[in-house]
Every structure is written in C-alpha cells, then in structure tokens.
Motif scaffolding. Structure first.
Motif, PDB file in Angstrom:
ATOM      1  N   GLY A 220       0.784  -1.237   0.000  1.00 55.49           N
ATOM      2  CA  GLY A 220       0.000   0.000   0.000  1.00 55.49           C
ATOM      3  C   GLY A 220       0.808   1.276   0.000  1.00 55.49           C
ATOM      4  O   GLY A 220       0.250   2.363  -0.094  1.00 55.49           O
ATOM      5  N   LEU A 221       2.119   1.194   0.124  1.00 51.42           N
ATOM      6  CA  LEU A 221       2.998   2.357   0.024  1.00 51.42           C
ATOM      7  C   LEU A 221       3.527   2.408  -1.396  1.00 51.42           C
ATOM      8  O   LEU A 221       4.207   1.473  -1.843  1.00 51.42           O
ATOM      9  CB  LEU A 221       4.153   2.253   1.016  1.00 51.42           C
ATOM     10  N   ILE A 222       3.238   3.484  -2.122  1.00 53.24           N
ATOM     11  CA  ILE A 222       3.687   3.608  -3.508  1.00 53.24           C
ATOM     12  C   ILE A 222       4.398   4.938  -3.681  1.00 53.24           C
ATOM     13  O   ILE A 222       4.153   5.901  -2.952  1.00 53.24           O
ATOM     14  CB  ILE A 222       2.520   3.506  -4.506  1.00 53.24           C
ATOM     15  N   GLY A 223       5.287   4.999  -4.658  1.00 54.55           N
ATOM     16  CA  GLY A 223       5.975   6.256  -4.908  1.00 54.55           C
ATOM     17  C   GLY A 223       7.029   6.106  -5.980  1.00 54.55           C
ATOM     18  O   GLY A 223       7.214   5.029  -6.569  1.00 54.55           O
ATOM     19  N   ALA A 224       7.732   7.207  -6.254  1.00 55.96           N
ATOM     20  CA  ALA A 224       8.853   7.233  -7.195  1.00 55.96           C
ATOM     21  C   ALA A 224       9.942   8.065  -6.545  1.00 55.96           C
ATOM     22  O   ALA A 224       9.895   9.292  -6.563  1.00 55.96           O
ATOM     23  CB  ALA A 224       8.433   7.818  -8.533  1.00 55.96           C
ATOM     24  N   THR A 225      10.910   7.395  -5.941  1.00 57.71           N
ATOM     25  CA  THR A 225      11.916   8.096  -5.156  1.00 57.71           C
ATOM     26  C   THR A 225      13.197   8.306  -5.952  1.00 57.71           C
ATOM     27  O   THR A 225      13.644   7.411  -6.667  1.00 57.71           O
ATOM     28  CB  THR A 225      12.234   7.340  -3.854  1.00 57.71           C
ATOM     29  N   PRO A 226      13.818   9.481  -5.804  1.00 60.61           N
ATOM     30  CA  PRO A 226      15.086   9.724  -6.485  1.00 60.61           C
ATOM     31  C   PRO A 226      16.299   9.352  -5.650  1.00 60.61           C
ATOM     32  O   PRO A 226      17.425   9.473  -6.130  1.00 60.61           O
ATOM     33  CB  PRO A 226      15.051  11.239  -6.720  1.00 60.61           C
ATOM     34  N   GLU A 227      16.096   8.917  -4.403  1.00 60.35           N
ATOM     35  CA  GLU A 227      17.227   8.780  -3.483  1.00 60.35           C
ATOM     36  C   GLU A 227      17.524   7.327  -3.142  1.00 60.35           C
ATOM     37  O   GLU A 227      16.751   6.665  -2.448  1.00 60.35           O
ATOM     38  CB  GLU A 227      16.990   9.578  -2.201  1.00 60.35           C
ATOM     39  N   LEU A 228      18.660   6.851  -3.655  1.00 62.50           N
ATOM     40  CA  LEU A 228      19.136   5.504  -3.363  1.00 62.50           C
ATOM     41  C   LEU A 228      19.858   5.524  -2.028  1.00 62.50           C
ATOM     42  O   LEU A 228      20.938   6.087  -1.901  1.00 62.50           O
ATOM     43  CB  LEU A 228      20.085   5.040  -4.468  1.00 62.50           C
ATOM     44  N   PHE A 357       6.869   6.650   5.384  1.00 61.62           N
ATOM     45  CA  PHE A 357       7.483   7.744   4.630  1.00 61.62           C
ATOM     46  C   PHE A 357       8.868   8.045   5.191  1.00 61.62           C
ATOM     47  O   PHE A 357       9.046   8.145   6.403  1.00 61.62           O
ATOM     48  CB  PHE A 357       6.614   9.003   4.714  1.00 61.62           C
ATOM     49  N   SER A 358       9.839   8.152   4.333  1.00 66.22           N
ATOM     50  CA  SER A 358      11.252   8.441   4.616  1.00 66.22           C
ATOM     51  C   SER A 358      11.985   7.283   5.281  1.00 66.22           C
ATOM     52  O   SER A 358      13.128   7.426   5.704  1.00 66.22           O
ATOM     53  CB  SER A 358      11.432   9.741   5.414  1.00 66.22           C
ATOM     54  N   GLY A 359      11.340   6.116   5.357  1.00 65.34           N
ATOM     55  CA  GLY A 359      12.031   4.917   5.804  1.00 65.34           C
ATOM     56  C   GLY A 359      12.605   4.160   4.610  1.00 65.34           C
ATOM     57  O   GLY A 359      12.306   4.469   3.452  1.00 65.34           O
ATOM     58  N   PRO A 360      13.434   3.144   4.847  1.00 62.64           N
ATOM     59  CA  PRO A 360      13.975   2.358   3.742  1.00 62.64           C
ATOM     60  C   PRO A 360      12.889   1.536   3.051  1.00 62.64           C
ATOM     61  O   PRO A 360      12.031   0.940   3.696  1.00 62.64           O
ATOM     62  CB  PRO A 360      14.993   1.436   4.432  1.00 62.64           C
ATOM     63  N   VAL A 361      12.952   1.483   1.724  1.00 62.98           N
ATOM     64  CA  VAL A 361      12.055   0.660   0.924  1.00 62.98           C
ATOM     65  C   VAL A 361      12.891   0.026  -0.178  1.00 62.98           C
ATOM     66  O   VAL A 361      13.757   0.672  -0.757  1.00 62.98           O
ATOM     67  CB  VAL A 361      10.878   1.479   0.337  1.00 62.98           C
ATOM     68  N   ALA A 375      12.013   6.139   1.078  1.00 61.29           N
ATOM     69  CA  ALA A 375      10.640   6.262   0.590  1.00 61.29           C
ATOM     70  C   ALA A 375      10.229   7.734   0.577  1.00 61.29           C
ATOM     71  O   ALA A 375       9.701   8.268   1.554  1.00 61.29           O
ATOM     72  CB  ALA A 375       9.687   5.447   1.453  1.00 61.29           C
ATOM     73  N   LEU A 376      10.493   8.380  -0.551  1.00 63.88           N
ATOM     74  CA  LEU A 376      10.134   9.773  -0.778  1.00 63.88           C
ATOM     75  C   LEU A 376       9.182   9.852  -1.966  1.00 63.88           C
ATOM     76  O   LEU A 376       8.989   8.886  -2.688  1.00 63.88           O
ATOM     77  CB  LEU A 376      11.389  10.609  -1.070  1.00 63.88           C
ATOM     78  N   ARG A 377       8.588  11.027  -2.175  1.00 64.97           N
ATOM     79  CA  ARG A 377       7.635  11.253  -3.279  1.00 64.97           C
ATOM     80  C   ARG A 377       6.634  10.107  -3.308  1.00 64.97           C
ATOM     81  O   ARG A 377       6.428   9.453  -4.326  1.00 64.97           O
ATOM     82  CB  ARG A 377       8.334  11.345  -4.635  1.00 64.97           C
ATOM     83  N   ILE A 391      -0.306  11.573   1.222  1.00 69.00           N
ATOM     84  CA  ILE A 391       0.912  11.802   0.453  1.00 69.00           C
ATOM     85  C   ILE A 391       1.819  12.725   1.261  1.00 69.00           C
ATOM     86  O   ILE A 391       1.345  13.517   2.095  1.00 69.00           O
ATOM     87  CB  ILE A 391       0.626  12.364  -0.948  1.00 69.00           C
ATOM     88  N   PHE A 392       3.134  12.624   1.036  1.00 64.96           N
ATOM     89  CA  PHE A 392       4.100  13.230   1.947  1.00 64.96           C
ATOM     90  C   PHE A 392       5.172  14.013   1.200  1.00 64.96           C
ATOM     91  O   PHE A 392       5.499  13.730   0.055  1.00 64.96           O
ATOM     92  CB  PHE A 392       4.819  12.138   2.758  1.00 64.96           C
ATOM     93  N   ALA A 393       5.742  14.976   1.916  1.00 64.89           N
ATOM     94  CA  ALA A 393       6.936  15.688   1.454  1.00 64.89           C
ATOM     95  C   ALA A 393       7.646  16.242   2.672  1.00 64.89           C
ATOM     96  O   ALA A 393       7.045  16.430   3.736  1.00 64.89           O
ATOM     97  CB  ALA A 393       6.582  16.807   0.488  1.00 64.89           C
ATOM     98  N   GLY A 394       8.944  16.527   2.505  1.00 58.01           N
ATOM     99  CA  GLY A 394       9.722  17.086   3.608  1.00 58.01           C
ATOM    100  C   GLY A 394      10.761  18.051   3.086  1.00 58.01           C
ATOM    101  O   GLY A 394      10.998  18.161   1.879  1.00 58.01           O
ATOM    102  N   ALA A 395      11.402  18.777   3.996  1.00 55.45           N
ATOM    103  CA  ALA A 395      12.436  19.745   3.635  1.00 55.45           C
ATOM    104  C   ALA A 395      13.472  19.801   4.741  1.00 55.45           C
ATOM    105  O   ALA A 395      13.142  19.696   5.925  1.00 55.45           O
ATOM    106  CB  ALA A 395      11.826  21.128   3.398  1.00 55.45           C
TER     107      ALA A 395
END
Length: 423
Positions: A220-228, A357-361, A375-377, A391-395
């Motif tokens: 149920g957690l979906i996204g497209a993350t740029p951060e490896l 959100f923001s945990g390892p996936v 787990a971003l975007r 949906i989530f975002a951070g700075a």
C-alpha cells in the motif's frame, strides 16, 4: 541469532520454500502491466526491475530491533529454501520486498511474493515461490488495465501550510541557538478520490513521468523516489545522497540559471554536506575503500533539481544490503544532524506520524545483495477507505532556511504524487 537458534516466542518458524527462476518470453514492455488489481509489489527503474504478487512468506515487525529481526528471519528463510535459478542476474532467485517505518514504532515488513516477473536489460524471467508441500507451476503471463480514480481533491493533513511554516520557524530558532545543525521536517496531504484508488493507476504514471527514479509498491505504500539509500551488488556498495532542492520553472534557460544558483547556494551546500557526511560515516566501517565526492552535481528531475553526490565503496565485510540500510537509517537527508537531537525534535514538533514515509524501501536477494531507497515522493493507501491516500513531502531546515521557501519546496515535492493520482 544463528539459523540453529530457537525461534523467538510469538514468531512462527520460517517456512521451507521452493524457488525457481526461468527465462520467460512474453514479458510486457511495462512490467507493471502484469500486476493484478490487489496486492502488487513493484520495484522498477528505466523499465528494468521486478514486480510480484501473492504472499509466499511475510514478516511484520516493529521496535528498535526491527532491522536485526528482519535480517535474522530472512537468513532463516534463505537457509531452508531450495533455490533453482536458471537466470543468474540481480533480482532472480529468491527475493523479498520490504518497507520500514521511519521510527522504531512505525510498522515494517518483508514480503516474499508467490510470483515475480523481472527484467534486466534484454533478460526477462519469471520466478515462482511456493511451500515445499505445494509446488507451483509457472504462471501464464497476462496484462491488466488499471482503473482511473476519477476526480481527486486534496486537503490538509496533520498541519495546514501556515501551521507547518510556523513549525519551521521554531526549528530555525532552535538551530540558531546551537541546539542542532539541521532537522528535516515533513508534512502530509490527504488525497480524496472520486473512486477507489487502483494503485496501478498512479504507479504507471509515476514510472512514465519519472523514469530515472525508483518506482515502488510495497503493502500500500507507492511512490517514485530519487534517493538511493544503498545498493550492494557483487561487492560494490553505492549510495546516492540528495539534499538541497530548487523548483523547476519549465523554462530551460531559466532552469539552467537556477541550477547554477543551487550549486552556489551556501544554505543548500551546507545542508548537502551534513547529509553526505552522515552517509560516509555510516558506511565507512563496512568498506575497505571509499570514494566520497568533494562537490555535488545537480540532478535534474521533471519537477525539481537537487544537489546530489554518489558515494561508493568496496565491501569489507558480509553486511547485507538490509544491514547497510539499517546502518544508514536515519541519514541526515531525512532526519538531521546530530541524528539523535534531530529525531527528538521531529518527535516534539512535527506533529504527525510519518509511518513508512522516509524509511527504507526496497528488495534483497538470497545472497544479501539488493537495493534500498528512501521512501520519498510517495503515498500510503488507507486500508479502511480505498478512496483515501496520505501523500508526503519534507524539507531540510538549517540556520539559513526561510519558512515560506521551505513550504514552497514541499509543494514542489508533492507534485509527483498529485499528478499521478489525477485523472
């Protein structure tokens, strides 16, 4: 824990699984076209990766020891499995997908699907995974069309934009007094769809719009993350660090000027330095040699640009990809510096549960190789209401942060999920 140790009370022993990976024809150009309407797992970048469905084995875990418990469970599962891998590429053979919460108390899980369809370059395959008592035949590959979600409205989540800006101002004042160097603050929105959200709909759109990101789906957690966060493959360890962001305008000439200003921004360079240092320090005990770039490059994505650095090393011990992810989490890129101080402040002032959100996936194979991203975007489906999603975002907040500019950054980072959910 060794494989001969007794199973901890309350946990079922890992089942004995029979695994077979075979080359396959008829794999769709888009791997996610094979996903059924429920329970799909996905990890795709630039058309390569793997998707899966069904549950051959699953571990749900929480607590401060969750990574070690997950690693122990996986080692036990691998130790009892019978694996026949006729493909021999990263991602074939026995594989688990996983997602971990940001905090110790957030839910985390590893999932071993019954069927995996994979692609790496020109090689395509199907893996079947089943209990030894019930051997599975290779499935017939079919494709499925997702259902559009209709009109989607967005509402404030735990905090309004104005309230969140006030939290940022509070954080800046604490940083100015020397309490910490950096803290990453997150916010959420609630997506309210006209129809039940078929997760394959936003997944397809994310993969098409952000091919250079890792598009994922786990429970149920979906996204497209740029951060490896970390990749381990044949003794090589790599991590892509992103910190420092500016929104794109759509005007190429203007965006090039913005990229140049980002590369010179003392505020963003400071934020990036903290993030790179935290990753390099965490990986150093596991590497016999490392390459840490002195200066970042600018990563261009369709909606934003990031300062980015690729940290690489040669593995010095047997730490698995998951073990390396555990050593890295939480990095300064999603928590802050010093880590403990930033994590405590997040708990005090952020005002929401991040969940995963923001945990390892990511995923891991039987040999411990794999990829784990941050787990971003992303968005989390609501199990109680199929028409809702968070949906989530951070700075990243440092001494020079402006609350309104940080709010604008989160708005830009919410664009991928907002657009993906739209009809």
């Amino acid at each position: 824990m060794s494989l001969s140790d007794p199973v901890p009370p309350g946990r079922l022993p890992a089942p004995q699984l029979v695994v077979r990976s075979q080359p396959a024809d008829g794999v769709a150009d888009r791997l996610m076209d094979h996903l059924p309407d429920e329970g799909g797992l996905a990890w795709v970048r630039r058309g390569d990766g793997h998707v899966g469905w069904g549950v051959a084995a699953r571990l749900d875990v929480a607590g401060s020891n969750r990574f070690a418990q997950a690693q122990s469970w996986w080692q036990e599962l691998v130790g009892h499995a019978v694996i026949r891998d006729e493909v021999g590429v990263p991602g074939s053979g026995l594989l688990c997908f996983g997602s971990f919460g940001f905090t110790d108390d957030d839910p985390s899980e590893l999932v071993v699907p019954e069927v995996i369809v994979g692609r790496r370059g020109s090689t395509t395959w199907v893996t079947t995974i089943s209990p030894a008592s019930s051997l599975a035949a290779p499935p017939s590959l079919t494709t499925h069309e997702p259902d559009p979600v209709g009109l989607v409205a967005f509402a404030d989540g735990s905090r309004s934009g104005t309230e969140w800006s006030g939290i940022v101002a509070d954080a800046v004042s604490r940083i100015t007094t020397g309490a910490l160097d950096k803290v990453v603050l997150a916010r959420d929105l609630i997506a309210l769809a006209e129809k039940p959200i078929d997760l394959r709909w936003p997944l397809r759109r994310l993969a098409a719009a952000y091919p250079n990101c890792w598009t994922f789906s786990v429970d149920g957690l979906i996204g497209a993350t740029p951060e490896l966060l970390v990749r381990r493959e044949k003794g090589l360890i790599t991590s892509r660090v992103l910190a420092g962001t500016i929104r794109r305008t759509g005007d190429d000439a203007h965006d090039l000027a913005l990229a140049a200003s980002l590369a010179r921004s003392s505020k963003d360079l400071e934020e990036h330095e903290y993030a790179v240092r935290s990753v390099a320090d965490a990986l150093k005990p596991h590497c016999k040699s490392m390459n840490v770039p002195e200066t970042p490059f600018v990563l261009h994505l369709p909606n934003v640009m990031h300062l980015a650095s690729d940290v690489a090393g040669v593995a010095a011990n047997g730490a698995s990809a998951l073990g390396l992810a555990a050593a890295l989490h939480p990095s300064a890129a999603i928590c802050g510096t010093p880590t403990d101080t930033a994590r405590d402040l997040i708990g005090k002032i952020e005002g929401m549960s991040r969940g995963r959100f923001s945990g390892p996936v990511g995923w891991m194979d039987a040999g411990g190789d794999g990829e784990w991203c941050i787990a971003l975007r992303c968005g989390q489906a609501d199990p109680a209401d199929p028409t809702r999603m968070r949906i989530f975002a951070g700075a990243g907040i440092v001494a020079g942060s402006d609350p309104e500019a940080e709010l604008a950054e989160t708005i830009a980072k919410l664009v991928p999920m907002r657009d993906a959910l739209g009809d």
